[in-house]
Design a protein around this motif. Sequence first.
Motif, PDB file in Angstrom:
ATOM      1  N   GLY A 242       0.795  -1.226   0.000  1.00 22.25           N
ATOM      2  CA  GLY A 242       0.000   0.000   0.000  1.00 22.25           C
ATOM      3  C   GLY A 242       0.824   1.270   0.000  1.00 22.25           C
ATOM      4  O   GLY A 242       1.635   1.515  -0.905  1.00 22.25           O
ATOM      5  N   SER A 243       0.657   2.088   1.028  1.00 21.41           N
ATOM      6  CA  SER A 243       1.313   3.393   1.068  1.00 21.41           C
ATOM      7  C   SER A 243       2.823   3.291   1.230  1.00 21.41           C
ATOM      8  O   SER A 243       3.542   4.257   0.960  1.00 21.41           O
ATOM      9  CB  SER A 243       0.729   4.251   2.198  1.00 21.41           C
ATOM     10  OG  SER A 243       1.078   3.743   3.468  1.00 21.41           O
TER      11      SER A 243
ATOM     12  N   GLU B 177       4.108   3.822  -2.134  1.00 23.96           N
ATOM     13  CA  GLU B 177       4.068   5.236  -2.507  1.00 23.96           C
ATOM     14  C   GLU B 177       5.267   5.972  -1.924  1.00 23.96           C
ATOM     15  O   GLU B 177       5.916   6.775  -2.607  1.00 23.96           O
ATOM     16  CB  GLU B 177       2.755   5.858  -2.024  1.00 23.96           C
ATOM     17  CG  GLU B 177       1.515   5.243  -2.651  1.00 23.96           C
ATOM     18  CD  GLU B 177       0.221   5.723  -2.016  1.00 23.96           C
ATOM     19  OE1 GLU B 177       0.281   6.653  -1.175  1.00 23.96           O
ATOM     20  OE2 GLU B 177      -0.838   5.173  -2.341  1.00 23.96           O
TER      21      GLU B 177
ATOM     22  N   GLU C 292      -0.297   1.039   6.661  1.00 22.35           N
ATOM     23  CA  GLU C 292      -0.007   1.069   5.224  1.00 22.35           C
ATOM     24  C   GLU C 292      -1.229   0.887   4.341  1.00 22.35           C
ATOM     25  O   GLU C 292      -1.180   1.135   3.131  1.00 22.35           O
ATOM     26  CB  GLU C 292       1.028  -0.012   4.887  1.00 22.35           C
ATOM     27  CG  GLU C 292       0.480  -1.425   4.735  1.00 22.35           C
ATOM     28  CD  GLU C 292       0.107  -2.135   6.027  1.00 22.35           C
ATOM     29  OE1 GLU C 292      -0.331  -3.298   5.963  1.00 22.35           O
ATOM     30  OE2 GLU C 292       0.225  -1.525   7.110  1.00 22.35           O
ATOM     31  N   ASN C 293      -2.338   0.451   4.905  1.00 24.22           N
ATOM     32  CA  ASN C 293      -3.487   0.081   4.082  1.00 24.22           C
ATOM     33  C   ASN C 293      -4.136   1.289   3.411  1.00 24.22           C
ATOM     34  O   ASN C 293      -4.469   2.274   4.057  1.00 24.22           O
ATOM     35  CB  ASN C 293      -4.540  -0.644   4.927  1.00 24.22           C
ATOM     36  CG  ASN C 293      -4.198  -2.106   5.145  1.00 24.22           C
ATOM     37  OD1 ASN C 293      -3.224  -2.607   4.597  1.00 24.22           O
ATOM     38  ND2 ASN C 293      -4.989  -2.793   5.948  1.00 24.22           N
ATOM     39  N   THR C 294      -4.338   1.150   2.125  1.00 25.44           N
ATOM     40  CA  THR C 294      -5.055   2.151   1.339  1.00 25.44           C
ATOM     41  C   THR C 294      -6.512   1.698   1.207  1.00 25.44           C
ATOM     42  O   THR C 294      -6.858   0.574   1.571  1.00 25.44           O
ATOM     43  CB  THR C 294      -4.430   2.289  -0.050  1.00 25.44           C
ATOM     44  OG1 THR C 294      -4.460   1.008  -0.692  1.00 25.44           O
ATOM     45  CG2 THR C 294      -2.981   2.771   0.047  1.00 25.44           C
ATOM     46  N   LEU C 295      -7.349   2.561   0.662  1.00 22.73           N
ATOM     47  CA  LEU C 295      -8.756   2.201   0.481  1.00 22.73           C
ATOM     48  C   LEU C 295      -8.928   0.942  -0.368  1.00 22.73           C
ATOM     49  O   LEU C 295      -9.708   0.049   0.018  1.00 22.73           O
ATOM     50  CB  LEU C 295      -9.535   3.374  -0.130  1.00 22.73           C
ATOM     51  CG  LEU C 295     -11.020   3.099  -0.421  1.00 22.73           C
ATOM     52  CD1 LEU C 295     -11.769   2.704   0.849  1.00 22.73           C
ATOM     53  CD2 LEU C 295     -11.670   4.330  -1.079  1.00 22.73           C
TER      54      LEU C 295
ATOM     55  N   PRO D 248     -12.529   7.661   5.592  1.00 22.57           N
ATOM     56  CA  PRO D 248     -11.375   7.873   4.707  1.00 22.57           C
ATOM     57  C   PRO D 248     -10.310   8.755   5.340  1.00 22.57           C
ATOM     58  O   PRO D 248      -9.131   8.657   4.993  1.00 22.57           O
ATOM     59  CB  PRO D 248     -11.997   8.534   3.469  1.00 22.57           C
ATOM     60  CG  PRO D 248     -13.276   9.135   3.962  1.00 22.57           C
ATOM     61  CD  PRO D 248     -13.773   8.205   5.015  1.00 22.57           C
TER      62      PRO D 248
ATOM     63  N   ILE E   7      -7.688   6.640   6.987  1.00 27.88           N
ATOM     64  CA  ILE E   7      -6.758   6.036   6.031  1.00 27.88           C
ATOM     65  C   ILE E   7      -5.663   7.033   5.683  1.00 27.88           C
ATOM     66  O   ILE E   7      -4.470   6.707   5.707  1.00 27.88           O
ATOM     67  CB  ILE E   7      -7.486   5.584   4.756  1.00 27.88           C
ATOM     68  CG1 ILE E   7      -8.560   4.543   5.083  1.00 27.88           C
ATOM     69  CG2 ILE E   7      -6.476   5.019   3.741  1.00 27.88           C
ATOM     70  CD1 ILE E   7      -9.407   4.143   3.889  1.00 27.88           C
ATOM     71  N   LEU E   8      -6.059   8.259   5.369  1.00 27.12           N
ATOM     72  CA  LEU E   8      -5.096   9.303   5.010  1.00 27.12           C
ATOM     73  C   LEU E   8      -4.118   9.556   6.148  1.00 27.12           C
ATOM     74  O   LEU E   8      -2.904   9.632   5.933  1.00 27.12           O
ATOM     75  CB  LEU E   8      -5.835  10.591   4.650  1.00 27.12           C
ATOM     76  CG  LEU E   8      -4.952  11.806   4.330  1.00 27.12           C
ATOM     77  CD1 LEU E   8      -4.076  11.525   3.118  1.00 27.12           C
ATOM     78  CD2 LEU E   8      -5.821  13.042   4.094  1.00 27.12           C
TER      79      LEU E   8
ATOM     80  N   ASN F 175      -1.659   6.607   6.637  1.00 27.39           N
ATOM     81  CA  ASN F 175      -0.650   6.603   5.585  1.00 27.39           C
ATOM     82  C   ASN F 175       0.402   7.690   5.813  1.00 27.39           C
ATOM     83  O   ASN F 175       1.593   7.485   5.534  1.00 27.39           O
ATOM     84  CB  ASN F 175      -1.294   6.786   4.214  1.00 27.39           C
ATOM     85  CG  ASN F 175      -2.140   5.603   3.755  1.00 27.39           C
ATOM     86  OD1 ASN F 175      -2.811   5.671   2.732  1.00 27.39           O
ATOM     87  ND2 ASN F 175      -2.123   4.513   4.507  1.00 27.39           N
ATOM     88  N   GLN F 176      -0.026   8.831   6.326  1.00 20.79           N
ATOM     89  CA  GLN F 176       0.917   9.907   6.644  1.00 20.79           C
ATOM     90  C   GLN F 176       1.852   9.491   7.778  1.00 20.79           C
ATOM     91  O   GLN F 176       3.054   9.779   7.742  1.00 20.79           O
ATOM     92  CB  GLN F 176       0.158  11.180   6.999  1.00 20.79           C
ATOM     93  CG  GLN F 176      -0.538  11.821   5.812  1.00 20.79           C
ATOM     94  CD  GLN F 176      -1.440  12.986   6.204  1.00 20.79           C
ATOM     95  OE1 GLN F 176      -1.804  13.153   7.370  1.00 20.79           O
ATOM     96  NE2 GLN F 176      -1.806  13.805   5.230  1.00 20.79           N
TER      97      GLN F 176
END
Length: 237
Positions: free
Chosen positions: A15-16, A19, A178-181, A211, A214-215, A218-219
């Motif tokens: 996931g992230s 990125e 790390e999980n994204t949508l 959501p 999630i953001l 990930n940050q």
Amino acid sequence: MRIHYLQHVPFENPGSILEWANENQCLVTATHLYDNEKLPELSEFDWLVVMGGPMNIYEEDQYPWLKAEKKFIKAAIESNKVVLGMCLGSQLIANIIGGKVVQNKQKEIGWFPISFSEKAKESPLFAFFPDNPVVFHWHGDTFVELPREANVIAASVACKNQAFVYQQRVFGFQFHLENTLPIIEALIKNCGAEMISGDYVQLPEEVLAHPEYILQDNQWMAAFLSQLKQLVAEGRI
């Protein structure tokens, strides 16, 4: 910097983390264990990321690649690689270093807060986290009886062992930053039968209603990785 990751099921990738790796110009390679892909040589990577999955670490009869994976992770740790395990990955590491993996008193699925130890908050790797950050969980097992060299650094109400650091360069996270949508949606699609509402199990609609979590997760994942990269570069760990 070269990152290699081990993936156990098609729907649960880094996931992230991917990125972040792209933004930091890291070379990323992978072994998809469910496709019986070959493991790399230790000389081919600097960091190892071990992903989650719905299987148990002891289900070697059903997932025979687990035996080779455990030996590989052990060799990476002994070679002083940076190793990061997420959920199942953390349980595999815990087992390898001499801890135990057992069934937790209850499953923990959804968005629940954790608390970091005071010692963890003193480290730049975790100092940026707020009190009681809300993170994503999906697990029924947990790690216990870790060796003295491993420091448990986080807990939740449902699960007292949420994260550990071993010999400064090995990290086990029971939770997922790390999980994204798309990953969460895929988890619900493939493992949603586990989501029977309870004190620590949320239903799909509740999980998907945030959501913003999630953001934020990930940050935090990116901030942790950036701090880790800096400490390694400076020779501080």
